[in-house]
Design a protein around this motif. Structure first.
Motif, PDB file in Angstrom:
ATOM      1  N   TYR A  17       1.144  -1.601  -0.225  1.00 16.69           N
ATOM      2  CA  TYR A  17       0.273   0.114   0.381  1.00 16.69           C
ATOM      3  C   TYR A  17       0.806   1.591   0.061  1.00 16.69           C
ATOM      4  CZ  TYR A  17      -3.148  -2.965   1.260  1.00 16.69           C
ATOM      5  OH  TYR A  17      -4.388  -4.250   1.552  1.00 16.69           O
ATOM      6  N   LYS A  18       2.131   1.145   0.360  1.00 19.30           N
ATOM      7  CA  LYS A  18       2.813   2.106   0.574  1.00 19.30           C
ATOM      8  C   LYS A  18       3.677   2.798  -0.508  1.00 19.30           C
ATOM      9  CE  LYS A  18       4.526   2.106   5.772  1.00 19.30           C
ATOM     10  NZ  LYS A  18       5.537   1.587   5.765  1.00 19.30           N
ATOM     11  N   THR A  19       3.444   1.597  -1.592  1.00 16.25           N
ATOM     12  CA  THR A  19       4.174   1.080  -2.325  1.00 16.25           C
ATOM     13  C   THR A  19       3.120   3.070  -3.638  1.00 16.25           C
ATOM     14  OG1 THR A  19       5.825  -0.521  -2.493  1.00 16.25           O
ATOM     15  CG2 THR A  19       5.811   0.574  -4.137  1.00 16.25           C
ATOM     16  N   VAL A  20       2.406   1.881  -3.877  1.00 18.00           N
ATOM     17  CA  VAL A  20       0.991   2.807  -4.704  1.00 18.00           C
ATOM     18  C   VAL A  20       0.969   4.252  -3.956  1.00 18.00           C
ATOM     19  CG1 VAL A  20      -1.477   2.833  -4.660  1.00 18.00           C
ATOM     20  CG2 VAL A  20      -0.122   0.780  -4.768  1.00 18.00           C
ATOM     21  N   LEU A  67      20.693  -5.952 -13.761  1.00 21.81           N
ATOM     22  CA  LEU A  67      19.830  -5.370 -12.113  1.00 21.81           C
ATOM     23  C   LEU A  67      20.183  -5.704 -11.030  1.00 21.81           C
ATOM     24  CD1 LEU A  67      16.935  -4.555 -11.428  1.00 21.81           C
ATOM     25  CD2 LEU A  67      16.094  -6.949 -11.113  1.00 21.81           C
ATOM     26  N   LYS A  68      21.488  -6.663 -11.369  1.00 25.96           N
ATOM     27  CA  LYS A  68      22.004  -7.116 -10.415  1.00 25.96           C
ATOM     28  C   LYS A  68      23.161  -5.827  -9.621  1.00 25.96           C
ATOM     29  CE  LYS A  68      24.103 -10.057  -7.699  1.00 25.96           C
ATOM     30  NZ  LYS A  68      23.672 -10.121  -5.980  1.00 25.96           N
ATOM     31  N   ILE A  69      23.810  -5.165 -10.627  1.00 24.96           N
ATOM     32  CA  ILE A  69      24.894  -4.755 -10.418  1.00 24.96           C
ATOM     33  C   ILE A  69      24.091  -3.038  -9.690  1.00 24.96           C
ATOM     34  CG2 ILE A  69      26.094  -2.193 -11.195  1.00 24.96           C
ATOM     35  CD1 ILE A  69      27.165  -4.281 -13.795  1.00 24.96           C
ATOM     36  N   ALA A  70      22.942  -2.709 -10.324  1.00 24.39           N
ATOM     37  CA  ALA A  70      21.719  -1.825  -9.370  1.00 24.39           C
ATOM     38  C   ALA A  70      21.774  -2.032  -7.763  1.00 24.39           C
ATOM     39  CB  ALA A  70      20.626  -1.254 -10.126  1.00 24.39           C
ATOM     40  N   SER A  77      17.354   4.476 -10.024  1.00 21.76           N
ATOM     41  CA  SER A  77      16.289   5.297 -10.306  1.00 21.76           C
ATOM     42  C   SER A  77      16.928   5.144 -12.414  1.00 21.76           C
ATOM     43  CB  SER A  77      17.477   6.724  -9.815  1.00 21.76           C
ATOM     44  OG  SER A  77      18.619   6.451 -10.994  1.00 21.76           O
ATOM     45  N   SER A  78      17.779   4.242 -12.621  1.00 20.23           N
ATOM     46  CA  SER A  78      17.620   3.862 -14.212  1.00 20.23           C
ATOM     47  C   SER A  78      17.394   3.090 -14.118  1.00 20.23           C
ATOM     48  CB  SER A  78      19.102   3.768 -14.489  1.00 20.23           C
ATOM     49  OG  SER A  78      20.125   2.511 -13.619  1.00 20.23           O
ATOM     50  N   ILE A  79      16.752   1.831 -13.481  1.00 19.11           N
ATOM     51  CA  ILE A  79      16.351   0.808 -13.769  1.00 19.11           C
ATOM     52  C   ILE A  79      15.237   0.366 -14.718  1.00 19.11           C
ATOM     53  CG2 ILE A  79      15.875  -1.794 -12.411  1.00 19.11           C
ATOM     54  CD1 ILE A  79      18.924  -1.532 -13.135  1.00 19.11           C
ATOM     55  N   GLY A  80      14.211   1.344 -14.032  1.00 23.20           N
ATOM     56  CA  GLY A  80      12.800   1.578 -14.932  1.00 23.20           C
ATOM     57  C   GLY A  80      12.690   2.284 -15.660  1.00 23.20           C
ATOM     58  N   ILE A  81      13.607   3.262 -16.101  1.00 24.07           N
ATOM     59  CA  ILE A  81      14.046   3.635 -17.202  1.00 24.07           C
ATOM     60  C   ILE A  81      14.714   2.953 -18.964  1.00 24.07           C
ATOM     61  CG2 ILE A  81      15.818   5.447 -18.854  1.00 24.07           C
ATOM     62  CD1 ILE A  81      16.233   7.041 -16.302  1.00 24.07           C
ATOM     63  N   ASP A  82      15.356   1.251 -18.020  1.00 27.38           N
ATOM     64  CA  ASP A  82      16.098   0.319 -18.707  1.00 27.38           C
ATOM     65  C   ASP A  82      15.155  -0.336 -19.065  1.00 27.38           C
ATOM     66  OD1 ASP A  82      18.789   1.248 -19.030  1.00 27.38           O
ATOM     67  OD2 ASP A  82      18.775   0.417 -16.798  1.00 27.38           O
ATOM     68  N   ASP A 111      10.193  -3.424  -0.594  1.00 24.95           N
ATOM     69  CA  ASP A 111      10.552  -2.213   0.007  1.00 24.95           C
ATOM     70  C   ASP A 111      10.216  -0.948  -0.534  1.00 24.95           C
ATOM     71  OD1 ASP A 111      11.962   0.129   0.655  1.00 24.95           O
ATOM     72  OD2 ASP A 111      14.169  -1.050   1.588  1.00 24.95           O
ATOM     73  N   ALA A 112       9.223  -0.301  -0.185  1.00 24.45           N
ATOM     74  CA  ALA A 112       7.811   0.335  -0.446  1.00 24.45           C
ATOM     75  C   ALA A 112       9.522   1.553  -1.656  1.00 24.45           C
ATOM     76  CB  ALA A 112       7.413   1.319   0.323  1.00 24.45           C
ATOM     77  N   ASP A 113      10.539   2.102  -1.030  1.00 24.16           N
ATOM     78  CA  ASP A 113      11.070   2.910  -1.653  1.00 24.16           C
ATOM     79  C   ASP A 113      12.206   2.597  -2.042  1.00 24.16           C
ATOM     80  OD1 ASP A 113      10.747   4.768   0.782  1.00 24.16           O
ATOM     81  OD2 ASP A 113      11.889   4.305   2.295  1.00 24.16           O
ATOM     82  N   VAL A 114      12.120   1.525  -2.827  1.00 26.37           N
ATOM     83  CA  VAL A 114      12.894   0.941  -3.247  1.00 26.37           C
ATOM     84  C   VAL A 114      12.044   0.479  -4.882  1.00 26.37           C
ATOM     85  CG1 VAL A 114      13.749  -1.343  -4.609  1.00 26.37           C
ATOM     86  CG2 VAL A 114      14.881  -0.727  -2.288  1.00 26.37           C
ATOM     87  N   ALA A 115      11.284  -0.111  -4.481  1.00 23.85           N
ATOM     88  CA  ALA A 115       9.851  -0.176  -5.952  1.00 23.85           C
ATOM     89  C   ALA A 115       9.297   1.136  -6.239  1.00 23.85           C
ATOM     90  CB  ALA A 115       8.521  -1.163  -5.495  1.00 23.85           C
ATOM     91  N   ALA A 116       9.420   2.141  -5.189  1.00 23.87           N
ATOM     92  CA  ALA A 116       8.822   3.025  -5.999  1.00 23.87           C
ATOM     93  C   ALA A 116       9.946   4.247  -7.151  1.00 23.87           C
ATOM     94  CB  ALA A 116       8.064   4.254  -4.467  1.00 23.87           C
ATOM     95  N   GLU A 117      10.657   3.273  -6.678  1.00 23.47           N
ATOM     96  CA  GLU A 117      11.825   4.423  -6.921  1.00 23.47           C
ATOM     97  C   GLU A 117      12.328   3.837  -8.520  1.00 23.47           C
ATOM     98  OE1 GLU A 117      16.760   6.165  -6.767  1.00 23.47           O
ATOM     99  OE2 GLU A 117      16.039   5.204  -4.766  1.00 23.47           O
ATOM    100  N   ILE A 118      12.090   2.768  -8.806  1.00 28.53           N
ATOM    101  CA  ILE A 118      11.775   1.356 -10.230  1.00 28.53           C
ATOM    102  C   ILE A 118      10.648   1.653 -11.069  1.00 28.53           C
ATOM    103  CG2 ILE A 118      11.632  -0.063 -10.938  1.00 28.53           C
ATOM    104  CD1 ILE A 118      13.579  -1.989  -8.343  1.00 28.53           C
ATOM    105  N   VAL A 119       9.682   2.440 -10.207  1.00 33.37           N
ATOM    106  CA  VAL A 119       8.877   3.056 -11.483  1.00 33.37           C
ATOM    107  C   VAL A 119       8.822   4.269 -11.464  1.00 33.37           C
ATOM    108  CG1 VAL A 119       5.922   3.302 -11.142  1.00 33.37           C
ATOM    109  CG2 VAL A 119       7.288   0.759 -10.080  1.00 33.37           C
ATOM    110  N   LEU A 120       8.914   5.175 -10.557  1.00 37.85           N
ATOM    111  CA  LEU A 120       9.452   5.810 -10.481  1.00 37.85           C
ATOM    112  C   LEU A 120       9.780   6.829 -12.017  1.00 37.85           C
ATOM    113  CD1 LEU A 120       9.983   8.070  -7.472  1.00 37.85           C
ATOM    114  CD2 LEU A 120       7.353   8.105  -9.374  1.00 37.85           C
TER     115      LEU A 120
END
Length: 331
Positions: A17-20, A67-70, A77-82, A111-120
């Motif tokens: 829910y926090k991620t959303v 993704l392993k390096i990230a 921050s760049s993974i979602g762009i990739d 982890d909501a912060d990690v998931a959010a950073e990827i989606v952003l």
């Protein structure tokens, strides 16, 4: 009474829910009048009215072991762009305008912060391509993934008028092959990259190596559509896994060959360093990495100067000739 709960099994719904909450406003900002529902519905709706004879073009991909390096460096921050770029660049090869994108994020413990950073990162890429992020799935799967592990994949749908589809069928002898530079390794070949480069914190060109390795995949929508407004592109190839050797032939008609002058290709310094340290054969490099060419377009000879005028970083690397091999790399 049993004390078993979903949370005791390792799945924390509250973190979901926090991620959303963290992404909802940003995702909504990618929507346009064609998006007919909001985040939270069972399915996503997109109106494609307004086209004469629309053909939907779809593509799906992931980020691979980049993704392993990230994850190891905690740079997300760049993974979602990739993820978005690998899908959207593929459908762009057929002249498609990306309409909407969906993502899939799996992990061991959310982890909501990690998931959010990827989606952003996906949000940023979608906005660059005028594409709506209309849905996705976040799956927390303890036992399938270790804590700290994530996997990311995406699915993009675009549209093109049927009589505007680019498929290489208009490629003929004498046309020119123009390179659009990559931003680095993009999202391919990282199993070999990680085998050769074992210390992501080492200093390369005055900054930590991981910063160079994690430069996101370049988005080509703006550049290609700028060209499409002025000239006819005969063929487009996205240079991903398999490099020029495997991807260029996919658009070359039978009886023709893409003759590429490799001495004209501007190979990034990081790829030359990888080749040197890993003692990798040059042809292996060309069959694994983009070697600095993220996309190629095939155009009529008389349109070359227009391409070079519109895209100041583009340059000619070869031409279409008669032949049976579909690609020839000339030293």
């Amino acid at each position: 009474m049993s004390n078993n709960t979903y949370k005791s099994a390792g799945v924390d719904k509250e973190e979901g829910y926090k991620t959303v909450d963290k992404i909802k406003a940003a995702v909504a900002d990618t929507h346009n009048a064609n998006v007919l529902n909001n985040l939270g519905s069972f399915g996503a709706f997109y109106d494609i009215s307004g086209y004469k004879n629309p053909v939907l073009v779809s593509g799906t991909d992931g980020v691979g072991t980049k993704l392993k390096i990230a994850l190891d460096t905690r740079q997300y921050s760049s993974i979602g762009i990739d993820c978005f770029a690998m899908c959207a660049n593929d459908i762009l090869c057929h002249g498609a305008q990306p309409l909407f994108f969906l993502d899939y994020l799996a992990c061991g413990k959310l982890d909501a912060d990690v998931a959010a950073e990827i989606v952003l990162g996906m949000v940023k890429a979608c906005k660059d391509n005028y594409c709506a992020l209309i849905g996705g799935e976040t799956a927390e799967m303890p036992g399938m993934y270790q804590v700290g592990d994530y996997d990311v994949a995406g699915f993009c749908v675009g549209v093109v008028e049927k009589d505007k589809i680019i498929d290489g069928s208009k490629i003929v002898d004498g046309q020119k092959i123009v390179a659009l530079p990559s931003s680095g390794f993009h999202s391919n070949g990282f199993s070999l990259v990680r085998k050769v480069f074992t210390d992501f914190q080492e200093i390369f060109n005055e900054k930590p190596l991981y910063e160079t390795l994690l430069v996101p995949t370049k988005l080509y929508y703006q550049s290609v559509h700028r060209l499409m407004k002025e000239i006819e592109l005969k063929g487009i190839a996205h240079i991903t896994g398999g490099g020029l050797i495997e991807n260029v032939p996919r658009i070359i008609p039978n009886g023709l060959c893409a003759k590429i002058d490799t001495y004209k290709i501007k190979i990034p310094e990081i790829m030359l360093e990888l080749e040197k340290r890993g003692n990798i054969d040059r042809m292996e490099m060309y069959g694994t990495f983009n070697m600095g060419v993220g996309m190629v377009v095939v155009v009529a000879e008389e349109d070359v100067q227009t391409v070079l005028r519109l895209l100041d970083d583009a340059y000619v690397i070869g031409e279409i000739v008669k032949g049976e091999n579909k690609i020839e790399l000339v030293n």
